[in-house]
Design an enzyme around this catalytic site. Structure first.
Site, mmCIF file in Angstrom:
data_model
loop_
_atom_site.group_PDB
_atom_site.id
_atom_site.type_symbol
_atom_site.label_atom_id
_atom_site.label_comp_id
_atom_site.label_asym_id
_atom_site.label_seq_id
_atom_site.Cartn_x
_atom_site.Cartn_y
_atom_site.Cartn_z
ATOM 1 N N ASP A 173 0.848 -1.191 0.000
ATOM 2 C CA ASP A 173 0.000 0.000 0.000
ATOM 3 C C ASP A 173 0.888 1.246 0.000
ATOM 4 O OD1 ASP A 173 -2.802 1.178 0.376
ATOM 5 O OD2 ASP A 173 -1.836 1.880 2.201
ATOM 6 N N TYR A 285 -0.411 11.673 3.419
ATOM 7 C CA TYR A 285 -1.195 11.917 2.208
ATOM 8 C C TYR A 285 -1.357 13.402 1.909
ATOM 9 C CZ TYR A 285 -2.466 6.979 2.435
ATOM 10 O OH TYR A 285 -2.416 5.613 2.464
ATOM 11 N N HIS A 340 -7.203 -6.249 -0.609
ATOM 12 C CA HIS A 340 -6.123 -5.257 -0.532
ATOM 13 C C HIS A 340 -5.095 -5.625 0.532
ATOM 14 C CE1 HIS A 340 -4.257 -1.274 -0.634
ATOM 15 N NE2 HIS A 340 -4.359 -1.238 0.675
#
Length: 367
Positions: A173, A285, A340
């Site tokens: 990720d 982020y 995921h």
């Protein structure tokens, strides 16, 4: 008059660049607003249904026993001289063995690599790191301290602090994003690259602008640009969002996967329920749109990309496109029933695929 096909004069080029930048940031902030409105509506719905539960937030004071399981390794700390930050990691395997460095994603921490810590310690010094801002690693307060340049340098500095000049680098990720960038910027430090459910960063930035479906799946990237509100939304209903990410039908580990136990879930709740524990991870982020696209792209070491096809956040088409950026042996394996959270979802298969890749490269070198 300029010839057809001639280069644009500098003023015209600057206008074009400025116009593209304006459109890009208009897209970013417009979608940020859309995501914020959706989150706000969900909050109001929760308040209307269960007002007493909505704002309940329990801080877990004691870690679950699994976080101190000796079979996973030893808890260690290293302070980086240049940044002054102290990093926490769990290490398994003898010192002096080749280093395997594991970089987790969001919202995870070192514990997401528990199956790999046990598996690879027989032949490697396996180090599962808490990234900057996560868990017991220091968390600088300003979002500028989480730029990609800082995160890449962290990996380089930690490698050197551990007494190594190269490693097998593994990322999942967001940790996969960092792993790709380290491999691009410091190829001499990465003997083999293994990435789980994250495409080459250039593939991601190009694909997301051309495919609205991926733009929607990556909505949290835009939502996280807002101050404080994303952190608050994670705490609603005692971290219901965090639990759902790992357990719900839409985003969690599937029926055929290795489900997280109650103790596993509590380990995540323990880490992220601490005051301020979400700001550092989300700050990762908050710098991404100022750091991409990349200037350099090529990956020159042998690379393994593992992908869970049922990933709710990343479209599988990006995995195959990644091949064009790897100028060495590239192996892609897509697991059709996996989510995921691949290294936790299908740990036995993932570990077997990693072993095959590592030994395959050793054999090739000997030949």
């Amino acid at each position: 008059m300029a010839r057809p096909g001639a280069a644009c004069p500098p003023p015209a080029r600057r206008v074009m660049v400025a116009a593209r930048a304006l459109l890009f940031w208009a897209l970013v902030y417009s979608y940020c607003g859309v995501c914020a409105c959706i989150a706000g509506l969900r909050l109001l719905w929760s308040i209307g249904r269960r007002p007493g539960e909505t704002f309940r937030w329990v801080v877990r004071e004691n870690p679950p026993a699994c976080l101190n399981d000796p079979s996973l390794g030893t808890h260690c700390y290293v302070r980086i001289k240049d940044s002054g930050l102290r990093f926490h990691y769990v290490a398994a395997g003898e010192r002096g063995k080749p280093l395997m460095l594991l970089l987790h994603g969001f919202p995870e921490f070192w514990y997401s690599w528990r199956h790999q810590l046990r598996e690879f310690k027989s032949e490697y010094r396996v180090v599962a790191l808490d990234l900057r801002g996560y868990g017991e690693t220091d968390a600088p307060s300003h979002k500028e301290n989480y730029k990609l340049d800082c995160l890449i340098t962290d990996v380089k500095d930690i490698l050197e602090s551990l007494g190594y000049n190269k490693c097998v680098l593994v990322g999942h990720d967001w940790g996969g994003m960092i792993a790709w960038l380290v491999a691009i910027c410091y190829p001499e430090m990465v003997t083999k690259l293994i990435v789980v459910n994250f495409p080459h960063p250039s593939v991601f930035t190009e694909y997301i602008l051309r495919h609205p479906s991926q733009l929607i799946k990556s909505g949290y990237y835009f939502f996280f640009q807002m101050p404080w509100f994303p952190e608050f939304m994670f705490t609603v209903n005692d971290f219901k969002v965090l639990k759902s990410l790992f357990t719900s039908q839409a985003t969690g580990i599937g029926r055929k996967g290795c489900r997280l136990t109650e103790e596993d879930i509590e380990s995540y709740l323990y880490v992220f329920s601490q005051p301020g524990a979400l700001t550092g991870p989300i700050n990762h982020y908050r710098n991404i749109f100022s750091c991409l696209p990349l200037q350099h792209h090529e990956v020159v070491m042998p690379t393994l990309l593992l992908w869970g096809e049922r990933d709710a956040f990343m479209e599988v088409e990006m995995a195959e496109i990644t091949r064009i950026y790897v100028k060495n042996h590239f192996r892609l394996t897509i697991l059709s029933e996996a989510s995921h959270w691949l290294q936790q979802d299908q740990p036995d298969i993932v570990n077997k695929l990693i072993w095959t890749f590592l030994k395959e490269e050793i054999t090739r070198k000997r030949e």
